[in-house]
Design a protein around this motif. Structure first.
Motif, mmCIF file in Angstrom:
data_model
loop_
_atom_site.group_PDB
_atom_site.id
_atom_site.type_symbol
_atom_site.label_atom_id
_atom_site.label_comp_id
_atom_site.label_asym_id
_atom_site.label_seq_id
_atom_site.Cartn_x
_atom_site.Cartn_y
_atom_site.Cartn_z
ATOM 1 N N MET A 147 0.835 -1.210 0.000
ATOM 2 C CA MET A 147 0.000 0.000 0.000
ATOM 3 C C MET A 147 0.864 1.252 0.000
ATOM 4 N N ALA A 188 -10.014 2.764 -3.097
ATOM 5 C CA ALA A 188 -9.478 4.052 -2.638
ATOM 6 C C ALA A 188 -8.377 4.546 -3.578
ATOM 7 N N ARG A 212 -11.226 3.053 5.992
ATOM 8 C CA ARG A 212 -10.878 2.132 7.079
ATOM 9 C C ARG A 212 -11.571 2.517 8.381
ATOM 10 N N VAL A 225 -4.196 4.158 8.667
ATOM 11 C CA VAL A 225 -4.940 3.058 8.051
ATOM 12 C C VAL A 225 -5.216 1.965 9.077
ATOM 13 N N ARG A 243 -5.374 -4.466 -3.133
ATOM 14 C CA ARG A 243 -6.793 -4.095 -3.082
ATOM 15 C C ARG A 243 -7.708 -5.316 -2.947
ATOM 16 N N LEU A 279 -8.392 6.110 1.698
ATOM 17 C CA LEU A 279 -8.266 4.800 2.335
ATOM 18 C C LEU A 279 -8.407 4.925 3.852
ATOM 19 N N CYS A 291 -12.561 0.722 0.639
ATOM 20 C CA CYS A 291 -11.121 0.538 0.867
ATOM 21 C C CYS A 291 -10.442 0.036 -0.402
#
Length: 486
Positions: free
Chosen positions: A53, A112, A122, A67, A185, A118, A109
């Motif tokens: 990420m 995003a 979350r 996150v 993802r 994101l 999410c």
């Protein structure tokens, strides 16, 4: 997580429908176990996916900290409210609503476009989990008689333990497989069909409410959430931005809002938490112990995933598989803990915290010797000891702390402790992040981190975890003596 995070539950109202395990549809039990599985799985799988990420979104450590911490904060603060909503409006209805909410927020999410979206998604996912999760416990309590309940909760405990392991190993495999070219993802997007499919089966669950359930204290929930957010934001962002004036203003506003929360709870007709429980010193110190212990877990998972993948260059699957023995050690200690406590008393719990601290210290020592990915397997003994100590200290700790209050307050006490678990996780990410970021950046602040610095950053940041575990051990020994004196 506590198995009594719901503040109220009624006895089974219809023995023919809700009595024994044999009277219940296996599908109903499977759906409830699945609801518990996905909430815990998503907590652990994100740790493995964080390095991917970070690269994909160009996120800072503060952003990836949000996150993780955002999910835990929303989950923890709203747990008691979620339980009460089920008491008032019906557990089956709220379970279905939580499933749908979890699926839709997981979709947010997964699509995003940047770190900020994101983080918001979350936080919403954690809120949906807080609606979903308490209904699992409440429905299991009212669906079965005593014998069936013991079996059902045993299966739930095993399911949550497997979710933690699967989050590390299966999550790493999913990320590395890059299914449909979606990369990290997919770990969120798979929740959508699972949640929708489970929601279609909720008709197999009995519905139940708690007669006379009190209303949700939304002003108290709002004050606590805002106060904690204003505390965590500067803790996570401060190291990156050089602690500007707004961070100190945020700390001041957080203190004011949390003070307002306490003042409100003292006079509210239907308070979110019963502050009178904290008058019992054993319970209040025990709540601090829970916060300390749980502040070490999530932060270690995050920093260790970054060390293995960004520092040593391991793949997500290899990183998850390396950490799996720690999860196995945790499950083994959890199964042994009742027998050890029965034989050695509460000394087994504070001894477990000492083993936990020793495991982290050993991990620090071994990390300092790493020269490349080929040395990663040398961490296995320390990881197993760490996981065993964690399970031995965490699993029986909740029963010890809740034992300081009367049975009639056990539900509220468990809700408070469950909240402290999640808030502790978010707090730990924030505190450890201060040390990790400063050590990782070193003299070249703002430049791309040198992979060779991840070992030193991990070792330095984990000193907080060792100190927290040692302090927790000392406090557990103290409250254990207090309980024995009673």
């Amino acid at each position: 997580m506590s198995d009594t995070c719901v503040s109220r539950s009624e006895a089974p109202s219809s023995p023919s429908r809700l009595g024994g395990a044999s009277a219940q549809s296996p599908l109903a039990l499977a759906i409830l176990l699945l609801g518990g599985f996905i909430t815990v799985f998503d907590l652990f799988v994100v740790n493995i996916a964080i390095p991917s990420m970070q690269r994909d979104l160009g996120a800072t450590f503060a952003e990836i900290g949000f996150v993780i911490a955002g999910y835990e904060l929303a989950f923890g603060v709203l747990l008691i409210a979620g339980g009460r909503l089920g008491d008032i409006h019906g557990r089956r209805r709220l379970f279905a609503f939580g499933l749908l909410g979890f699926g839709l927020t997981s979709l947010l999410c997964g699509i995003a476009p940047n770190a900020a979206s994101l983080i918001v998604a979350r936080f919403l996912q954690g809120a949906a989990g807080a609606i979903l999760f308490p209904q699992v416990y409440a429905l299991l309590r009212v669906m079965y008689d005593d014998a069936g309940r013991r079996r059902a909760f045993g299966l739930l405990g095993m399911t949550l333990g497997m979710a933690a392991i699967a989050g590390q190993v299966l999550g790493g495999l999913i990320v590395e497989s890059d299914l449909f070219g979606l990369g990290w993802r997919i770990i969120f997007l798979i929740n959508l069909p699972i949640s929708l499919g489970a929601a279609l089966c909720v008709h197999t669950l009995p519905d139940s409410k708690a007669p006379g359930a009190s209303v949700v204290d939304w002003p108290g929930v709002g004050l606590a959430t805002a106060g904690l957010l204003l505390l965590l934001v500067p803790l996570l962002e401060g190291p990156n931005s050089g602690w500007p004036a707004w961070t100190w203003a945020s700390f001041a506003a957080s203190a004011a809002l949390l003070a307002a929360f306490l003042a409100w709870e003292r006079r509210a007709a239907h308070s979110a938490i019963d502050l009178g429980l904290f008058a019992r010193r054993g319970f209040s110190i025990g709540a601090v112990v829970v916060l300390l212990i749980y502040s070490t877990a999530t932060s270690l998972f995050l920093c260790f995933a970054l060390l293995l993948q960004s520092g040593l260059g391991l793949t997500p699957f290899a990183a998850g598989a390396l950490f799996a023995p720690a999860s196995v050690g945790f499950v083994a200690a959890s199964l042994l803990a009742p027998k050890l406590v029965s034989r050695w008393g509460n000394a087994a719990i504070w001894g477990g915290a000492l083993i936990y601290a020793a495991g982290i210290a050993w991990l620090i020592a071994m990390t300092s010797r790493l020269t490349g990915k080929e040395d990663a397997l040398s961490l296995l003994p320390a990881l197993i000891l760490f996981g065993f100590g964690q399970g031995l200290s965490m699993t029986p700790l909740l029963n010890l702390v809740i034992g300081f209050v009367e049975d009639r307050h056990a539900g509220m006490a468990a809700g408070i402790i469950a909240t402290m678990q999640q808030v502790g996780g978010a707090f730990g990410v924030s505190i450890v992040g201060i040390f990790f970021v400063s050590l990782l950046s070193g003299p070249s602040n703002g430049a791309e981190p040198d992979p060779s610095r991840y070992g030193a950053a991990f070792s330095g940041a984990m000193l907080y975890n060792v100190a927290a575990a040692l302090l927790a051990s000392a406090l557990i020994a103290w409250i254990a003596r207090k309980k024995a004196a009673r």
